[in-house]
Design a protein around this motif. Structure first.
Motif, PDB file in Angstrom:
ATOM      1  N   LYS A  76      55.874  26.895  24.731  1.00 24.68           N
ATOM      2  CA  LYS A  76      56.531  26.524  25.989  1.00 24.68           C
ATOM      3  C   LYS A  76      55.692  26.926  27.207  1.00 24.68           C
ATOM      4  O   LYS A  76      56.200  27.423  28.206  1.00 24.68           O
ATOM      5  CB  LYS A  76      57.927  27.162  26.094  1.00 24.68           C
ATOM      6  N   LYS A  77      54.401  26.710  27.116  1.00 29.73           N
ATOM      7  CA  LYS A  77      53.493  27.037  28.217  1.00 29.73           C
ATOM      8  C   LYS A  77      52.660  25.808  28.576  1.00 29.73           C
ATOM      9  O   LYS A  77      52.099  25.150  27.699  1.00 29.73           O
ATOM     10  CB  LYS A  77      52.546  28.182  27.832  1.00 29.73           C
ATOM     11  N   LYS A  78      52.602  25.526  29.846  1.00 30.19           N
ATOM     12  CA  LYS A  78      51.712  24.480  30.347  1.00 30.19           C
ATOM     13  C   LYS A  78      50.572  25.184  31.068  1.00 30.19           C
ATOM     14  O   LYS A  78      50.804  25.886  32.062  1.00 30.19           O
ATOM     15  CB  LYS A  78      52.449  23.541  31.292  1.00 30.19           C
ATOM     16  N   LEU A  79      49.369  25.030  30.549  1.00 33.95           N
ATOM     17  CA  LEU A  79      48.240  25.804  31.067  1.00 33.95           C
ATOM     18  C   LEU A  79      47.524  25.098  32.207  1.00 33.95           C
ATOM     19  O   LEU A  79      47.460  23.870  32.267  1.00 33.95           O
ATOM     20  CB  LEU A  79      47.243  26.097  29.941  1.00 33.95           C
ATOM     21  N   ASN A  80      46.990  25.918  33.102  1.00 33.22           N
ATOM     22  CA  ASN A  80      46.183  25.424  34.213  1.00 33.22           C
ATOM     23  C   ASN A  80      44.822  26.106  34.171  1.00 33.22           C
ATOM     24  O   ASN A  80      44.708  27.258  33.746  1.00 33.22           O
ATOM     25  CB  ASN A  80      46.861  25.754  35.553  1.00 33.22           C
ATOM     26  N   ILE A  81      43.807  25.392  34.612  1.00 34.29           N
ATOM     27  CA  ILE A  81      42.473  25.989  34.655  1.00 34.29           C
ATOM     28  C   ILE A  81      42.368  26.875  35.893  1.00 34.29           C
ATOM     29  O   ILE A  81      42.535  26.413  37.019  1.00 34.29           O
ATOM     30  CB  ILE A  81      41.380  24.915  34.666  1.00 34.29           C
TER      31      ILE A  81
END
Length: 235
Positions: A171-176
């Protein structure tokens, strides 16, 4: 005719063959002995002409296999949310990829220490793999993940993309959060996988991926063949 002009003449003839499509993109050039005979030049002269064309990203070497004509360069935005697959298809390329190893390691480069935050150091997940365009491997990657943040990640990965697993399972949406680029030379596992000769110049891309709380949870280290890619970032 001096040696420099002889090299230039050989280079211009080879370049003309490439521009005329005498040898198609991705195809193998004749052996150096055959090329020397065709051009009527000595091996050292031919080698310098080939190296000059390599420096211009018009040809490339594969270890023990010879010289090849460079394919069209891939336009790559490392900050884009689009996957490598989608970006390649949009550019009318045929993408393929695969994982090589998924393991837990206690020995890792200092570059991945931001994964720990304030935690004591402990073993990390390490996933290696490759990406190819039109059946030509263009990059090798090492991905490091903190097991404390994503327990069981390597067992659940299967053939999923990293982003799919992060979103579906954790349940994680990653960002750079960080991007770094630097030229280096190919060696070790990357050399074996993408077929370069030891010491061939490549481009290293370091990506730090963070969750919504800005905790770094994944670090990717990509090694790209320098003749295969143009990087850009939309501001």
């Amino acid at each position: 005719m001096n040696n420099i002009s002889t090299v230039e003449v050989a280079k211009e003839k080879l370049d003309q063959w490439l521009c005329n499509g005498t040898v198609a993109p991705g195809a193998k050039l004749p052996s150096e002995r055959e090329l020397g005979d065709l051009l009527g030049v000595k091996r050292m002269t031919l080698r310098q002409a080939l190296l000059n064309l390599e420096s211009e990203s018009k040809i490339f070497r594969k270890d023990r296999r010879g010289w090849f004509v460079a394919q069209p360069r891939f336009n790559y935005n490392p900050k884009s949310s689009a996957s490598f697959k989608l970006a390649a298809i949009e550019q009318n390329r045929v993408p393929s990829w695969g994982f090589i190893e998924k393991s837990t390691v206690a020995d890792y480069p200092a570059i991945v220490e931001p994964l720990f935050g304030e935690e004591p150091h402990h073993p990390l997940y390490r996933i290696t793999g490759w990406g190819a365009l039109d059946n030509h491997k263009v990059f090798y990657h090492e991905t490091f993940i903190n097991p404390a943040v994503a327990p069981g990640f390597i067992d659940k990965l299967g053939d999923l993309s990293f982003s799919q697993l992060w979103e579906n399972e954790y349940k994680k949406k990653l960002n750079i959060q960080k991007l770094a680029f630097r030229p280096t030379r190919i060696s070790g596992d990357a050399c074996k996988v993408i077929g370069g000769s030891a010491g061939t110049p490549i481009i290293l891309v370091e990506k730090h991926r963070a969750d919504n709380n800005k905790n770094i949870v994944q670090i990717d280290i990509e090694y790209w063949r320098f003749e295969s890619v143009d990087f850009f970032i939309n501001l």
